[in-house]
Write an enzyme that holds these catalytic residues in place. Structure first.
Site, PDB file in Angstrom:
ATOM      1  N   ASN A   1      11.200  -2.338   4.098  1.00 19.63           N
ATOM      2  CA  ASN A   1      10.004  -2.665   3.320  1.00 19.63           C
ATOM      3  C   ASN A   1       8.776  -1.856   3.737  1.00 19.63           C
ATOM      4  OD1 ASN A   1       8.042  -4.673   1.907  1.00 19.63           O
ATOM      5  ND2 ASN A   1       7.464  -4.802   4.075  1.00 19.63           N
TER       6      ASN A   1
ATOM      7  N   TYR B   1       2.468   9.065  -3.955  1.00 21.16           N
ATOM      8  CA  TYR B   1       3.091   7.759  -3.685  1.00 21.16           C
ATOM      9  C   TYR B   1       4.214   7.493  -4.700  1.00 21.16           C
ATOM     10  CZ  TYR B   1       3.735   2.709  -3.378  1.00 21.16           C
ATOM     11  OH  TYR B   1       4.301   1.450  -3.281  1.00 21.16           O
TER      12      TYR B   1
ATOM     13  N   LYS C   1       8.344   6.993  -3.947  1.00 17.90           N
ATOM     14  CA  LYS C   1       9.170   5.875  -4.436  1.00 17.90           C
ATOM     15  C   LYS C   1      10.314   6.400  -5.315  1.00 17.90           C
ATOM     16  CE  LYS C   1       7.411   3.034  -2.042  1.00 17.90           C
ATOM     17  NZ  LYS C   1       8.099   2.041  -1.193  1.00 17.90           N
TER      18      LYS C   1
HETATM   19  N1  LIG Z   1       1.999  -4.420  -3.294  1.00 18.85           N
HETATM   20  C1  LIG Z   1       2.505  -3.871  -4.383  1.00 18.85           C
HETATM   21  O1  LIG Z   1       1.957  -3.994  -5.501  1.00 18.85           O
HETATM   22  C2  LIG Z   1       3.794  -3.083  -4.291  1.00 18.85           C
HETATM   23  C3  LIG Z   1       4.402  -2.705  -5.488  1.00 18.85           C
HETATM   24  C4  LIG Z   1       5.578  -1.980  -5.433  1.00 18.85           C
HETATM   25  C5  LIG Z   1       6.151  -1.674  -4.198  1.00 18.85           C
HETATM   26  N2  LIG Z   1       5.529  -2.048  -3.059  1.00 18.85           N
HETATM   27  C6  LIG Z   1       6.183  -1.695  -1.780  1.00 18.85           C
HETATM   28  O2  LIG Z   1       6.281  -2.860  -0.990  1.00 18.85           O
HETATM   29  C7  LIG Z   1       6.370  -2.501   0.391  1.00 18.85           C
HETATM   30  C8  LIG Z   1       5.446  -3.399   1.189  1.00 18.85           C
HETATM   31  O3  LIG Z   1       4.116  -3.107   0.823  1.00 18.85           O
HETATM   32  P1  LIG Z   1       2.971  -4.197   0.730  1.00 18.85           P
HETATM   33  O4  LIG Z   1       2.486  -4.174  -0.665  1.00 18.85           O
HETATM   34  O5  LIG Z   1       3.359  -5.478   1.344  1.00 18.85           O
HETATM   35  O6  LIG Z   1       1.845  -3.440   1.595  1.00 18.85           O
HETATM   36  P2  LIG Z   1       1.144  -3.783   2.984  1.00 18.85           P
HETATM   37  O7  LIG Z   1       0.546  -5.132   2.926  1.00 18.85           O
HETATM   38  O8  LIG Z   1       0.257  -2.622   3.253  1.00 18.85           O
HETATM   39  O9  LIG Z   1       2.368  -3.792   4.009  1.00 18.85           O
HETATM   40  C9  LIG Z   1       2.988  -2.602   4.398  1.00 18.85           C
HETATM   41  C10 LIG Z   1       3.665  -2.812   5.721  1.00 18.85           C
HETATM   42  O10 LIG Z   1       4.243  -1.561   6.135  1.00 18.85           O
HETATM   43  C11 LIG Z   1       3.829  -1.342   7.468  1.00 18.85           C
HETATM   44  N3  LIG Z   1       3.781   0.052   7.855  1.00 18.85           N
HETATM   45  C12 LIG Z   1       2.969   1.038   7.393  1.00 18.85           C
HETATM   46  N4  LIG Z   1       3.163   2.166   8.086  1.00 18.85           N
HETATM   47  C13 LIG Z   1       4.114   1.897   9.018  1.00 18.85           C
HETATM   48  C14 LIG Z   1       4.730   2.644  10.042  1.00 18.85           C
HETATM   49  N5  LIG Z   1       4.364   3.904  10.307  1.00 18.85           N
HETATM   50  N6  LIG Z   1       5.678   2.047  10.785  1.00 18.85           N
HETATM   51  C15 LIG Z   1       6.029   0.759  10.577  1.00 18.85           C
HETATM   52  N7  LIG Z   1       5.468  -0.008   9.639  1.00 18.85           N
HETATM   53  C16 LIG Z   1       4.520   0.553   8.862  1.00 18.85           C
HETATM   54  C17 LIG Z   1       2.431  -1.934   7.539  1.00 18.85           C
HETATM   55  O11 LIG Z   1       2.030  -2.096   8.886  1.00 18.85           O
HETATM   56  P3  LIG Z   1       0.440  -2.119   9.260  1.00 18.85           P
HETATM   57  O12 LIG Z   1      -0.062  -3.473   8.894  1.00 18.85           O
HETATM   58  O13 LIG Z   1       0.453  -1.863  10.716  1.00 18.85           O
HETATM   59  O14 LIG Z   1      -0.217  -1.037   8.451  1.00 18.85           O
HETATM   60  C18 LIG Z   1       2.690  -3.237   6.820  1.00 18.85           C
HETATM   61  O15 LIG Z   1       3.306  -4.156   7.669  1.00 18.85           O
HETATM   62  C19 LIG Z   1       6.030  -1.010   0.445  1.00 18.85           C
HETATM   63  O16 LIG Z   1       7.222  -0.275   0.590  1.00 18.85           O
HETATM   64  C20 LIG Z   1       5.416  -0.725  -0.904  1.00 18.85           C
HETATM   65  O17 LIG Z   1       5.588   0.609  -1.302  1.00 18.85           O
HETATM   66  C21 LIG Z   1       4.361  -2.749  -3.073  1.00 18.85           C
END
Ligand SMILES: NC(=O)c1ccc[n+]([C@@H]2O[C@H](COP(=O)([O-])OP(=O)(O)OC[C@H]3O[C@@H](n4cnc5c(N)ncnc54)[C@H](OP(=O)(O)O)[C@@H]3O)[C@@H](O)[C@H]2O)c1
Length: 344
Positions: free
Chosen positions: A112, A198, A202
């Site tokens: 994730n 980005y 994906k």
């Molecule tokens: N939110 C949306 O609308 C959405 C839509 C489609 C897909 N996604 C996907 O869902 C996934 C989770 O995203 P989210 O929306 O929950 O965003 P988020 O709240 O920013 O969470 C992302 C997580 O990834 C971690 N991360 C970032 N860089 C990292 C690294 N170098 N090593 C290890 N962990 C790392 C972050 O850690 P830190 O807190 O330390 O930064 C955080 O725990 C992502 O793959 C994203 O592309 C999200």
């Protein structure tokens, strides 16, 4: 229109499938979708949930929060916080070694962790989104794959390898596919159109999953789109996205249900794209489903395999071992053929 319909009128089902006895790893689970998915797994009775995070202090806070909201959990040891930084391959390797040594079984590896930058940043000699979202993600997947395969054999189950991708994979025109080396083109710091990067990262995830899934047996590999959700992902993406999110975004908890659906899905989800918590390959972009997409998928995988093997020789063997027949061997010179510089 499908996007707006899903955001406004579809609520993914609240997860109720028991996770009893299961060991589940969730990367990037100190916040956002990963943390909420971990909360569900704990509620659903998982034996162990590993919060794989780059900031362990934030991970400990998340653990406290998750346990505080799951008061029926008998032991706080159900949740463990382990360090994992996708931007540091040594950390990815150390995490995988620890998981392989310490965990008797791994039922789910939920990939994730991800970043969405608005400008060119580097990590490990690559553009950061390509590195964190794609290279490190699949590096970890391949390092842990043997453990998933061993779990399958020993416990007679089908572990899941689930990649959190996005419907924005369809927003990328992906011109880099026409370059002699896609990954070399993507690490060019003079790249003009970073707003596509980005989505491209994906798209790369989607293409890789589709290419390797048919070569993988005994483990279910799927990918999912959580929809647009509130989280910390868009912290650098500006006001416009915040406005769109205000009107359309799912809550983090509702979005996380799609992660749980992917992680708990059966063999029917193998190699597929899940959206709104169900298998929905018809929602893949027309490019991904086209002949051109298939060609791009082969090229992306050949190059990524080269990058991963350049980092650690033999790391993709797990895929080869699980392949029927012998036609998928390592091509001599393949890894040198990408023309990319690798971080050591
Ligand atoms: N939110 C949306 O609308 C959405 C839509 C489609 C897909 N996604 C996907 O869902 C996934 C989770 O995203 P989210 O929306 O929950 O965003 P988020 O709240 O920013 O969470 C992302 C997580 O990834 C971690 N991360 C970032 N860089 C990292 C690294 N170098 N090593 C290890 N962990 C790392 C972050 O850690 P830190 O807190 O330390 O930064 C955080 O725990 C992502 O793959 C994203 O592309 C999200």
């Amino acid at each position: 229109m499908g996007f707006i319909y899903s955001q406004l009128f579809v609520t993914p089902t609240y997860p109720t499938t028991s996770c009893a006895g299961q060991t589940i790893i969730v990367t990037g689970s100190n916040t956002g979708l990963g943390k909420e998915a971990a909360r569900h797994f704990v509620r659903l009775g998982a034996a162990k949930v590993i919060l794989a995070v780059r900031n362990t202090a934030a991970g400990e806070k998340a653990k406290e929060d998750i346990l505080g909201s799951n008061t029926k959990v008998k032991s706080s040891n159900v949740v463990e916080v382990w360090h994992l930084d996708h931007a540091d391959y040594a950390s990815v390797k150390a995490f995988a070694d620890r998981a392989t040594t310490e965990l008797e079984r791994i039922d789910v590896l939920l990939l994730n962790a991800g970043v969405a930058d608005d400008k060119f940043l580097s990590s490990n000699g690559h553009e950061r989104m390509v590195d964190i979202n794609v290279i490190s993600t699949f590096y970890l997947a391949f390092l842990i794959l043997p453990r998933l395969q061993a779990t399958a054999k020993r416990f007679g189950i089908r572990p899941r390898l689930t990649v959190v991708t996005s419907e924005v994979h369809g927003f990328s025109k992906f011109p880099e596919r026409n370059e002699s080396s896609i990954f070399a083109a993507l690490q060019n710091p003079d790249a003009k159109n970073m707003s596509e990067r980005y989505p491209t990262s994906k798209l790369l995830e989607v293409l890789v999953v589709r290419e390797i899934a048919p070569k993988l047996h005994g483990v279910t590999l799927n990918m999912l789109n959580p929809g647009l959700c509130h989280s910390e992902l868009s912290r650098d993406s500006g006001m416009m996205l915040e406005v769109i999110k205000f009107f359309l975004a799912r809550s983090t908890e509702v979005g996380s249900r799609t992660l749980v659906a992917g992680a708990m899905a059966g063999e029917e989800s193998h190699g597929t794209y899940m959206s709104d918590g169900i298998v929905a390959d018809e929602h893949l972009s027309p490019f991904v489903r086209s002949e051109e997409g298939k060609k791009a998928q082969e090229k992306v995988w050949t190059e990524l395999k080269g990058v991963l093997e350049g980092m650690e020789e033999g790391v993709t063997e797990g895929l080869r071992c699980m392949t029927e027949g012998s036609g998928n061997g390592t091509d001599a010179g393949l890894y040198a053929s990408t023309g990319i510089s690798y971080a050591s």
